[in-house]
Design an enzyme around this catalytic site. Structure first.
Site, mmCIF file in Angstrom:
data_model
loop_
_atom_site.group_PDB
_atom_site.id
_atom_site.type_symbol
_atom_site.label_atom_id
_atom_site.label_comp_id
_atom_site.label_asym_id
_atom_site.label_seq_id
_atom_site.Cartn_x
_atom_site.Cartn_y
_atom_site.Cartn_z
ATOM 1 N N LYS A 119 -2.411 16.292 -8.145
ATOM 2 C CA LYS A 119 -1.609 15.071 -8.296
ATOM 3 C C LYS A 119 -2.461 13.816 -8.386
ATOM 4 O O LYS A 119 -1.992 12.784 -8.870
ATOM 5 C CB LYS A 119 -0.580 14.961 -7.162
ATOM 6 C CG LYS A 119 0.489 16.024 -7.318
ATOM 7 C CD LYS A 119 1.658 15.855 -6.389
ATOM 8 C CE LYS A 119 2.762 16.837 -6.776
ATOM 9 N NZ LYS A 119 3.556 17.285 -5.658
ATOM 10 N N LYS A 207 2.862 24.787 -13.544
ATOM 11 C CA LYS A 207 4.096 24.882 -12.749
ATOM 12 C C LYS A 207 5.217 24.063 -13.388
ATOM 13 O O LYS A 207 4.944 23.001 -13.938
ATOM 14 C CB LYS A 207 3.766 24.328 -11.362
ATOM 15 C CG LYS A 207 4.848 24.468 -10.333
ATOM 16 C CD LYS A 207 4.432 23.826 -9.007
ATOM 17 C CE LYS A 207 4.540 22.322 -9.022
ATOM 18 N NZ LYS A 207 4.465 21.682 -7.705
ATOM 19 N N LYS A 210 8.980 18.375 -11.553
ATOM 20 C CA LYS A 210 9.694 17.155 -11.935
ATOM 21 C C LYS A 210 8.732 16.003 -12.154
ATOM 22 O O LYS A 210 9.062 15.028 -12.803
ATOM 23 C CB LYS A 210 10.763 16.793 -10.905
ATOM 24 C CG LYS A 210 10.269 16.678 -9.497
ATOM 25 C CD LYS A 210 11.438 16.607 -8.504
ATOM 26 C CE LYS A 210 10.956 16.971 -7.113
ATOM 27 N NZ LYS A 210 12.002 17.246 -6.171
HETATM 28 P P1 TYM Z 1 8.825 19.552 -3.272
HETATM 29 O O1 TYM Z 1 9.906 18.577 -3.031
HETATM 30 O O2 TYM Z 1 7.784 19.223 -4.278
HETATM 31 O O3 TYM Z 1 9.456 20.926 -3.671
HETATM 32 C C1 TYM Z 1 10.511 21.459 -2.878
HETATM 33 C C2 TYM Z 1 10.430 22.971 -2.859
HETATM 34 O O4 TYM Z 1 10.533 23.485 -4.178
HETATM 35 C C3 TYM Z 1 9.463 24.374 -4.422
HETATM 36 N N1 TYM Z 1 9.082 24.301 -5.845
HETATM 37 C C4 TYM Z 1 8.866 25.383 -6.592
HETATM 38 N N2 TYM Z 1 8.916 26.695 -6.309
HETATM 39 C C5 TYM Z 1 8.642 27.556 -7.300
HETATM 40 N N3 TYM Z 1 8.310 27.147 -8.568
HETATM 41 C C6 TYM Z 1 8.249 25.854 -8.897
HETATM 42 N N4 TYM Z 1 7.939 25.470 -10.126
HETATM 43 C C7 TYM Z 1 8.527 24.891 -7.879
HETATM 44 N N5 TYM Z 1 8.556 23.525 -7.853
HETATM 45 C C8 TYM Z 1 8.894 23.190 -6.588
HETATM 46 C C9 TYM Z 1 8.332 23.886 -3.527
HETATM 47 O O5 TYM Z 1 7.397 24.909 -3.288
HETATM 48 C C10 TYM Z 1 9.107 23.488 -2.295
HETATM 49 O O6 TYM Z 1 9.363 24.619 -1.487
HETATM 50 N N6 TYM Z 1 5.946 18.945 0.730
HETATM 51 C C11 TYM Z 1 7.143 19.575 0.222
HETATM 52 C C12 TYM Z 1 8.386 19.136 0.931
HETATM 53 C C13 TYM Z 1 8.321 19.250 2.409
HETATM 54 C C14 TYM Z 1 8.508 20.418 3.181
HETATM 55 C C15 TYM Z 1 8.351 20.014 4.533
HETATM 56 C C16 TYM Z 1 8.786 21.739 2.855
HETATM 57 C C17 TYM Z 1 8.080 18.231 3.268
HETATM 58 N N7 TYM Z 1 8.081 18.680 4.542
HETATM 59 C C18 TYM Z 1 8.451 20.935 5.589
HETATM 60 C C19 TYM Z 1 8.894 22.660 3.909
HETATM 61 C C20 TYM Z 1 8.720 22.246 5.239
HETATM 62 C C21 TYM Z 1 7.272 19.226 -1.241
HETATM 63 O O7 TYM Z 1 6.687 18.296 -1.705
HETATM 64 O O8 TYM Z 1 8.142 19.976 -1.912
#
Ligand code: TYM
Length: 342
Positions: A119, A207, A210
C-alpha cells in the site's frame, strides 16, 4: 465460564467487494450458524482503520451503517444473544491499548508487513497510520480475547503479529491475553486448506481490492447483477485451453474455480474434479457469473428491506456491553505495566 470468541472486522472505506464477502463476511456468518451457543461472535467495523487508505470522509459514517446492513443482509443474525456488532471508534479502549502495544511491537515487525509494503509502494507520502495499522488491529483482537479470526489470506501476517504480541506480553506479565490460534488452526476451524485470496478478474495475479483502481476486475456488492455477470464473462484467463486449479500457471481460471466453490458451498477439490481438464472457459465463466449474479440480486433485495433503526438499537446496546469488556481488559494491562495500582 465465558465463551471463546470468534471476531472479525471489515473497514468501511468505499464499497465492499466480492473479496470481502468471500474472505470474511461469509466465513464469519457460517461460523455463527455452526457455533453460536458455544462461541461469542463479534463482528465489528474498524472505522478508524478506514482512513489508512483513501476515504471520502463525508461518507464514512453512512458507509459504516451501510456495511452493517450488508452483514445482516448476508445472514448475520443480530438477534442471536451471543452475537455483538459495534464500531471501533465508539470504544475508546481500542486506541488506548494501541499505544501500549506500540511500545511492545518492534519497528522491524511492522516494516516487514506485506500490506504496508504494497500500500505504500510508489507513494510520496505515507501516513504513520498505514504503518501502524497492524498494532490497532492487534488491539482489536486482544481486547476481546479472540481465539478465531476469520480473515482473507492478505491479513495472515497481521493475525500472526497479534499472536506474537499476546505471547510476548503474557511472557513478561503473566496471563493477560488469550493467544489467538495459529494460522493453520484458523484455517482448519474454517474447513480450509489454504487462505482465501480472491483475485482481480482483469489482473488475476493481484488481489481483488477496493483500493486498486480496477473497476472491471472488481465486483462490488452494490454492482448491478447483470454488470457483475458481464465482468465475470470478460475475466482474463489464459491460452492453455484446459481447466486446472493452479494459481501459478492459470490464475484467472483458478480464481473462477475458487469463486464457484465458495459460492456453492463446495470444497475447491470437489469443484476442481468436476471441471478438471475440460476445455470450455466460456461455460466455466457462465457458472461463476450466474452464481455471482444471484448472490448480488439476493443481497441487494435484502439490504433494501433492512430497517436502519434496528441496527442502530443493536449497536447502542452492544457498544455499551463491549465498552465494559474492553475497559476491563485495558485495566488489566494498565495494572501490569504500572499505570494503575495492582
Ligand atoms: P479489509 O477491510 O481490507 O478487508 C476486510 C476483510 O476482507 C478480506 N478480503 C479478502 N479476502 C479474500 N480475497 C480478497 N480479495 C479480499 N479482500 C479483502 C480481508 O482479508 C479481511 O478479512 N485490517 C483489516 C480489518 C481489521 C480486522 C481487525 C480484521 C481491523 N481490525 C481485527 C480482523 C480482526 C482490513 O483492513 O481488512
Amino acid at each position: 465460564m465465558e465463551k471463546p470468541v470468534i471476531l472479525t472486522g471489515i473497514r468501511s472505506n468505499g464499497e465492499l467487494t466480492l473479496g470481502n464477502y468471500l474472505g470474511a463476511i461469509k466465513p464469519l456468518i457460517k461460523m455463527q450458524a455452526m457455533h453460536a451457543g458455544e462461541y461469542q461472535i463479534n463482528m465489528f467495523v474498524p472505522d478508524l482503520h478506514s482512513f489508512t487508505t483513501p476515504v471520502e470522509h463525508n461518507l464514512l459514517y453512512e458507509n459504516t451503517l451501510n456495511n452493517l446492513k450488508i452483514f445482516v443482509a448476508s445472514g448475520l443474525d443480530i438477534n442471536n444473544s451471543d452475537t455483538y456488532i459495534y464500531r471501533q471508534s465508539f470504544i475508546s479502549s481500542h486506541t488506548e491499548l494501541t499505544w501500549i502495544l506500540d511500545c511492545f511491537i518492534y519497528f522491524g515487525e511492522l516494516n516487514r508487513m506485506t500490506q504496508f509494503k504494497e500500500k505504500s509502494d510508489g507513494k510520496e507520502s505515507v501516513s504513520v497510520g498505514l504503518f501502524n495499522y497492524p498494532a490497532l488491529m492487534t488491539a482489536d483482537i486482544l481486547l476481546y480475547d479472540a481465539k478465531y479470526i476469520p480473515v482473507g489470506e492478505d491479513q495472515r501476517q497481521h493475525i500472526e503479529l497479534a499472536r506474537d504480541v499476546a505471547i510476548r506480553i503474557n511472557n513478561q506479565f503473566g496471563s493477560i491475553f488469550t493467544i489467538p490460534e495459529e494460522w493453520n488452526q484458523q484455517l482448519s476451524f474454517s474447513n480450509l486448506h489454504q487462505g482465501i485470496r480472491i483475485r482481480s478478474l482483469k489482473h488475476p495475479e493481484a488481489k481483488m481490492s477496493k483500493s486498486i483502481d480496477d473497476p472491471s476486475g472488481t465486483i462490488l456488492l452494490t454492482d448491478n447483477p447483470q454488470d457483475a455477470a458481464k465482468k465475470i464473462m470478460s475475466a482474463t484467463t489464459d491460452s492453455l485451453g484446459h481447466i486446472n486449479y493452479d494459481f501459478k500457471l492459470q490464475p484467472g481460471v483458478s480464481n473462477l474455480l475458487q469463486i464457484i466453490a465458495l459460492l456453492s458451498d463446495r470444497t475447491i477439490e470437489e469443484v476442481t474434479i468436476e471441471w478438471q481438464n475440460q476445455t470450455n472457459y466460456g461455460e466455466l465463466k457462465k457458472v461463476a457469473a450466474d452464481l455471482v449474479g444471484s448472490l448480488l440480486s439476493e443481497l441487494q433485495g435484502k439490504v433494501k428491506s433492512i430497517d436502519q433503526s434496528t441496527i442502530l438499537d443493536k449497536l447502542t446496546q452492544d457498544e455499551e456491553s463491549m465498552r465494559a469488556v474492553a475497559a476491563a481488559k485495558l485495566y488489566k494491562i494498565q495494572q501490569a505495566v504500572g499505570l494503575r495500582q495492582k
